[in-house]
Scaffold this motif. Sequence first.
Motif, PDB file in Angstrom:
ATOM      1  N   GLU A 435      10.218  38.367  -2.171  1.00 22.66           N
ATOM      2  CA  GLU A 435      10.198  39.809  -2.157  1.00 22.66           C
ATOM      3  C   GLU A 435       8.708  40.365  -2.309  1.00 22.66           C
ATOM      4  O   GLU A 435       8.331  41.289  -1.512  1.00 22.66           O
ATOM      5  N   ARG A 436       8.087  39.814  -2.886  1.00 22.26           N
ATOM      6  CA  ARG A 436       6.534  40.152  -3.379  1.00 22.26           C
ATOM      7  C   ARG A 436       5.916  39.752  -2.220  1.00 22.26           C
ATOM      8  O   ARG A 436       5.041  40.697  -1.476  1.00 22.26           O
ATOM      9  N   ILE A 437       6.072  38.687  -1.661  1.00 23.84           N
ATOM     10  CA  ILE A 437       5.134  38.259  -0.492  1.00 23.84           C
ATOM     11  C   ILE A 437       5.366  39.225   0.670  1.00 23.84           C
ATOM     12  O   ILE A 437       4.450  39.888   1.251  1.00 23.84           O
ATOM     13  N   ASN A 438       6.793  39.505   0.870  1.00 23.76           N
ATOM     14  CA  ASN A 438       6.979  40.299   2.062  1.00 23.76           C
ATOM     15  C   ASN A 438       6.744  41.596   1.852  1.00 23.76           C
ATOM     16  O   ASN A 438       6.544  42.756   2.738  1.00 23.76           O
ATOM     17  N   GLU A 560       2.881  28.791  -1.893  1.00 20.90           N
ATOM     18  CA  GLU A 560       1.489  28.815  -1.328  1.00 20.90           C
ATOM     19  C   GLU A 560       1.253  30.311  -1.265  1.00 20.90           C
ATOM     20  O   GLU A 560       0.200  31.126  -1.569  1.00 20.90           O
ATOM     21  N   LYS A 561       2.250  30.974  -0.300  1.00 22.86           N
ATOM     22  CA  LYS A 561       1.958  32.278   0.126  1.00 22.86           C
ATOM     23  C   LYS A 561       1.845  33.178  -1.190  1.00 22.86           C
ATOM     24  O   LYS A 561       1.300  34.263  -1.244  1.00 22.86           O
ATOM     25  N   LEU A 562       2.711  32.958  -2.326  1.00 22.07           N
ATOM     26  CA  LEU A 562       2.729  33.883  -3.619  1.00 22.07           C
ATOM     27  C   LEU A 562       1.370  33.936  -4.038  1.00 22.07           C
ATOM     28  O   LEU A 562       0.946  34.759  -4.549  1.00 22.07           O
ATOM     29  N   ARG A 563       0.981  32.718  -4.023  1.00 18.40           N
ATOM     30  CA  ARG A 563      -0.673  32.314  -4.518  1.00 18.40           C
ATOM     31  C   ARG A 563      -1.642  33.577  -4.006  1.00 18.40           C
ATOM     32  O   ARG A 563      -2.558  33.902  -4.634  1.00 18.40           O
ATOM     33  N   THR A 565      -1.010  36.488  -2.683  1.00 18.11           N
ATOM     34  CA  THR A 565      -0.486  37.756  -2.738  1.00 18.11           C
ATOM     35  C   THR A 565      -1.472  38.565  -3.850  1.00 18.11           C
ATOM     36  O   THR A 565      -2.265  38.123  -4.668  1.00 18.11           O
ATOM     37  N   LYS A 566      -1.552  39.931  -3.525  1.00 18.14           N
ATOM     38  CA  LYS A 566      -2.497  40.892  -4.471  1.00 18.14           C
ATOM     39  C   LYS A 566      -1.843  40.805  -6.021  1.00 18.14           C
ATOM     40  O   LYS A 566      -2.880  40.401  -6.884  1.00 18.14           O
ATOM     41  N   ASN A 567      -0.652  40.920  -5.986  1.00 20.09           N
ATOM     42  CA  ASN A 567      -0.012  40.715  -7.348  1.00 20.09           C
ATOM     43  C   ASN A 567       1.141  39.719  -7.268  1.00 20.09           C
ATOM     44  O   ASN A 567       2.247  40.124  -7.114  1.00 20.09           O
ATOM     45  N   PRO A 568       0.738  38.569  -7.713  1.00 20.86           N
ATOM     46  CA  PRO A 568       1.921  37.391  -7.726  1.00 20.86           C
ATOM     47  C   PRO A 568       2.889  37.448  -8.887  1.00 20.86           C
ATOM     48  O   PRO A 568       4.009  36.621  -8.770  1.00 20.86           O
ATOM     49  N   PHE A 569       2.570  38.393  -9.815  1.00 26.08           N
ATOM     50  CA  PHE A 569       3.368  38.494 -11.023  1.00 26.08           C
ATOM     51  C   PHE A 569       4.746  39.148 -10.897  1.00 26.08           C
ATOM     52  O   PHE A 569       5.693  38.994 -11.821  1.00 26.08           O
TER      53      PHE A 569
END
Length: 595
Positions: A435-438, A560-563, A565-569
């Motif tokens: 969801e974060r990535i998207n 990998e994509k999560l890494r 992102t601007k805010n992976p947390f």
Amino acid sequence: MGKIEVMSENLANKIAAGEVVERCMNVVKELVENSIDAKSSEIKINLVDSGVKEITVIDDGIGMDREDAVLAFSRHATSKIKSLEDLFYVDSLGFRGEALPSIAAVSLVELKTCNGSVGTTVIIDGGEIKETKSSDLKKGTRITVKNLFYNTPVRLKYLRNLYTELANICEYVNKMALSFPSIRFILTNNGKVLLNTDGSGNLLKVIGNVYGMDITKKMIPIECSNDDYEINGYISYPECARSSKSNINILVNGRVIKNTEINRIILDAYYMHIPDGKIPIVVLNINVDPILIDVNVHPTKMDIKFSKMDTLKELLLSSIKDKLDTTNLMPSVGTYYKVDEETVIDNNNYSFETLSLDDKEEINDNENMIETDKENNISVNNSINDIKEEYHHSIENEDDNRIKKMYPIGAIDATYIVAQNEDGMYLIDQHAADERINYEYYLERLSNHDNKTIDLLVPIKIEMTNKEFIILKEHFDLLLDMGFVIEEFGINTIVIRSHPYWLPANKAEDCIKKIIDIIISSEDFDSKKFIDRVAAGVACKASVRAHEVISISDMESLLEKLRYTKNPFNCAHGRPTIISYSNYELAKMFKRIKD
Ligand code: ZN
Ligand code: ZN
């Protein structure tokens, strides 16, 4: 004509007491502020039964001579403040002595004070001075207020809930301790210590005393300024967010204030980082020329207005957002350090390689464990100051992406990906992560008005209630803006013929329904928040779900994509995406090292 009754001073005080002194907290506030004005470096507040039975405030300040000690209990004996704005100029909390007669009118007061030469004791019962004598006190002031409201039973009734009285006092004293880190505050109730700060001037330590030492590791220092304002203090990691608004502590020129606008700005800065309704822990001191503020003082709170709110807003919002965007906010399972004021085990200094347990013999007993700690430079004695230093350090050395590469091993309950790397183990919520990535992807598409569309072979028909249809029709332009081609189709029904190319083809209908739902339930459409909500809503629909089985290679690409992102947390709703178990914490859990 009837004769004019002159109210006795004592009666006037009793009436006034109802306004100035409503709760035990007001008495504590008055006495503590006097102690601060008296330049104390240590203030002890001892309560019996939440202060209802007895409140004693002991300070080591400059004390009073005999004349002042007696005068302190007459109305308006001392009033140094001419205007409320003066509060922010003069070196005084401003109400020194104002409420003392009111307090004395409704209680039994014993005052002991010494200005360095003469010691005085004054005893006042229900507002009347019963005794003035010499005191053996060598320095400072000690005031005991007993049996509050004993002679005004109606007021006493309001004090019956000991828990509320104590909670209010705690909140007040905490705020004072945060405002004056150089003053030592000790608060006890029935002998039990509730707060004990060290007066060393270290704000982070006081934050630790108030919120628990674990929190200090998760506070981010803030320092920023513009032409009008200078701000410094600490803001917490999103994971520390709690439910109470009192966690936002704002000081202006060292004075605790309340300002709903500032609270709103802070929550705005945390938007998308914390779930709705949660409040981060914030301690900020705003320094400003008093000319720029307008004060409205209430006996129980201090509310002020800023005449240059817009520049303050801009400064606060951008600095907090900036910090949250550039700090490693990954929650971790373990406690980082002992719950002890002085000693801290620092996770960052730990390196599994230097410990290399696998190469060494098993460590069996405690002595060895301690040795191992020393050998391997696990610092157990870092002071809070060092932590502060490291923060700046770690922020400076931040990579572009803030998580190291993680290697998935599998998933628990087809929901939580288990991954590892040289630093430890990770659990990743696959839905939250996706969801974060998207979310970031859709947000970018929406913000750039990326309206290339895909024509649908089979148009999507959506029915709704008449009310929903009317609201939606009013905002058709929003959908057209995003690149939808829509038509009205019969009663309370629309048909989608094309949608933006970036909507996932297999979940397009769900996503469109979600967007419509957001439009129907929204109140403001201008702000960036609307776009945010749409991006978050679509991301939620488009993302892999909990309990959905995915392959290891899908997990790999997800991580990998999560890494990047601007805010992976956090997911778009402020839930955590990832929780870390450092090698150090794992070793601790298995008692390979002592905690
Ligand atoms: Zn979701
Ligand atoms: Zn979410």
